[in-house]
Write a protein that holds these residues in place. Structure first.
Motif, mmCIF file in Angstrom:
data_model
loop_
_atom_site.group_PDB
_atom_site.id
_atom_site.type_symbol
_atom_site.label_atom_id
_atom_site.label_comp_id
_atom_site.label_asym_id
_atom_site.label_seq_id
_atom_site.Cartn_x
_atom_site.Cartn_y
_atom_site.Cartn_z
ATOM 1 N N ILE A 82 0.864 -1.187 0.000
ATOM 2 C CA ILE A 82 0.000 0.000 0.000
ATOM 3 C C ILE A 82 0.898 1.233 0.000
ATOM 4 C CG2 ILE A 82 -1.962 1.119 1.092
ATOM 5 C CD1 ILE A 82 -2.330 -1.535 2.693
ATOM 6 N N GLU A 83 0.945 1.906 -1.148
ATOM 7 C CA GLU A 83 1.868 3.018 -1.341
ATOM 8 C C GLU A 83 1.299 3.947 -2.411
ATOM 9 O OE1 GLU A 83 4.196 5.757 -1.598
ATOM 10 O OE2 GLU A 83 5.163 4.305 -0.251
ATOM 11 N N PRO A 84 1.047 5.233 -2.091
ATOM 12 C CA PRO A 84 0.441 6.133 -3.071
ATOM 13 C C PRO A 84 1.354 6.503 -4.233
ATOM 14 C CG PRO A 84 0.957 7.308 -1.031
ATOM 15 C CD PRO A 84 1.191 5.856 -0.767
ATOM 16 N N SER A 85 2.658 6.411 -4.045
ATOM 17 C CA SER A 85 3.593 6.760 -5.107
ATOM 18 C C SER A 85 3.854 5.543 -6.002
ATOM 19 C CB SER A 85 4.920 7.243 -4.505
ATOM 20 O OG SER A 85 5.939 7.249 -5.471
ATOM 21 N N ARG A 86 3.533 5.690 -7.290
ATOM 22 C CA ARG A 86 3.774 4.578 -8.215
ATOM 23 C C ARG A 86 5.261 4.218 -8.274
ATOM 24 N NH1 ARG A 86 1.246 2.008 -12.274
ATOM 25 N NH2 ARG A 86 -0.591 3.353 -12.083
ATOM 26 N N MET A 87 6.130 5.223 -8.228
ATOM 27 C CA MET A 87 7.560 4.954 -8.268
ATOM 28 C C MET A 87 7.998 4.136 -7.062
ATOM 29 S SD MET A 87 10.778 7.596 -8.551
ATOM 30 C CE MET A 87 10.563 8.213 -6.878
ATOM 31 N N THR A 116 7.967 -3.480 -5.047
ATOM 32 C CA THR A 116 7.588 -4.729 -5.726
ATOM 33 C C THR A 116 8.742 -5.290 -6.534
ATOM 34 O OG1 THR A 116 6.659 -3.459 -7.586
ATOM 35 C CG2 THR A 116 5.153 -4.101 -5.818
ATOM 36 N N GLY A 117 9.592 -4.419 -7.051
ATOM 37 C CA GLY A 117 10.770 -4.897 -7.784
ATOM 38 C C GLY A 117 11.691 -5.708 -6.894
ATOM 39 N N ASN A 145 -3.054 2.000 -3.740
ATOM 40 C CA ASN A 145 -2.534 3.341 -3.454
ATOM 41 C C ASN A 145 -3.224 3.991 -2.264
ATOM 42 O OD1 ASN A 145 -5.001 4.135 -4.451
ATOM 43 N ND2 ASN A 145 -4.189 4.905 -6.393
ATOM 44 N N GLU A 146 -4.209 3.311 -1.670
ATOM 45 C CA GLU A 146 -4.837 3.815 -0.450
ATOM 46 C C GLU A 146 -5.274 2.659 0.434
ATOM 47 O OE1 GLU A 146 -9.427 4.604 -1.768
ATOM 48 O OE2 GLU A 146 -7.985 6.222 -2.094
#
Length: 266
Positions: free
Chosen positions: A11-16, A22-23, A37-38
């Protein structure tokens, strides 16, 4: 269980930032990863599937990571899910609820991939032990008694689960030092695990009383605390505590320490 078998919610709002997390997870062979993202969407998803680990940022569009883990701990089935915080947040008012919730780790941004790997290995052990909690307990520790003293119900529950995984079936709980002293008047213990900052009588006062005034002054005492300042903790060392561990607790490290302490008593 292997790392590759884990189901992880990120759960992380920043795609980067999500891509970075995840990488690293995929580089370790973990494929079952769901991204959000929320918090609200993730909590809704957790009503249909129980993850092994939830990894969250602190500041989300709809709530904080502290509020998220609070909601999880109130929900049957999610109350013991492993929680990782990945955040650059340093403020006490945000981090303290995370530490008290039995969170497995707090990783800064940017995080060290090796630290993430270690935390995942510890989480795998926790998940595996949870799945085998109903197995036949280890007879080595079946007669031992442990007193858990902490004003956080979630912390007491987390410590009780670790003890159960070791085969310790006999433990009592106290919400502060005052309640612990009343229990110690009437029962002997093989190990006391106490928090530091508690209302009424804190952990240091409790240890002082045990060492100086109780009829079991040599009982091993493990201090588990969210206190980050070394100076207050130095007072515990002068009182002869057996060990000091800081929250958030590494399941593997704490389990190894408890096994060592309990084995020495046996």
């Amino acid at each position: 269980m292997e790392l590759q078998e884990l189901l992880i919610l990120v759960i992380e709002p920043s795609r980067m930032q999500r891509n970075i997390i995840t990488g690293h997870l995929r580089s370790l062979g973990i494929q079952e990863i769901e991204e959000f993202n929320e918090a609200g969407e993730a909590l809704e998803r957790m009503q249909t599937i129980t993850p092994d680990i939830v990894m969250s940022a602190m500041h989300l569009p709809d709530m904080t990571g502290s509020e998220l883990v609070g909601e999880m701990r109130k929900s049957p089935g999610l109350d013991e899910v492993v929680f990782f915080l990945i955040s650059s947040e340093t403020m006490y008012r945000y981090l303290e609820p995370i530490r008290q919730s039995g969170a497995a780790t707090i990783l800064p941004k940017p995080f060290d991939p090796e630290e993430l790997h270690k935390a995942l290995i510890s989480a795998v052990e926790y998940v595996e032990d949870s799945h085998h909690q109903d197995d036949e307990p280890d007879a080595t520790f079946e007669d031992l008694w442990v007193l858990i003293v902490d004003d956080s119900k979630m912390s007491r529950r987390y410590l009780a689960r670790i003890l159960t995984s070791l085969g310790v079936m006999n433990f009592r709980e106290a919400k502060d030092g005052a309640e612990a002293l009343q229990i110690l008047k009437n029962q002997r213990f093989d190990l006391v695990i106490t928090d530091f900052n508690m209302p009424n009588i804190d952990g240091l006062e409790l240890v002082q009383h045990i060492r100086q005034y109780s009829d079991q002054p040599t009982v091993p005492v493990l201090v588990v605390t969210s206190e980050q300042d070394d100076q207050p903790l130095a007072a515990f060392e002068k009182q002869g505590v057996t060990a000091i561990c800081r929250k958030p607790l590494s399941y593997h490290s704490l389990k190894q320490l408890l096994h060592h302490l309990i084995s020495d008593q046996h």
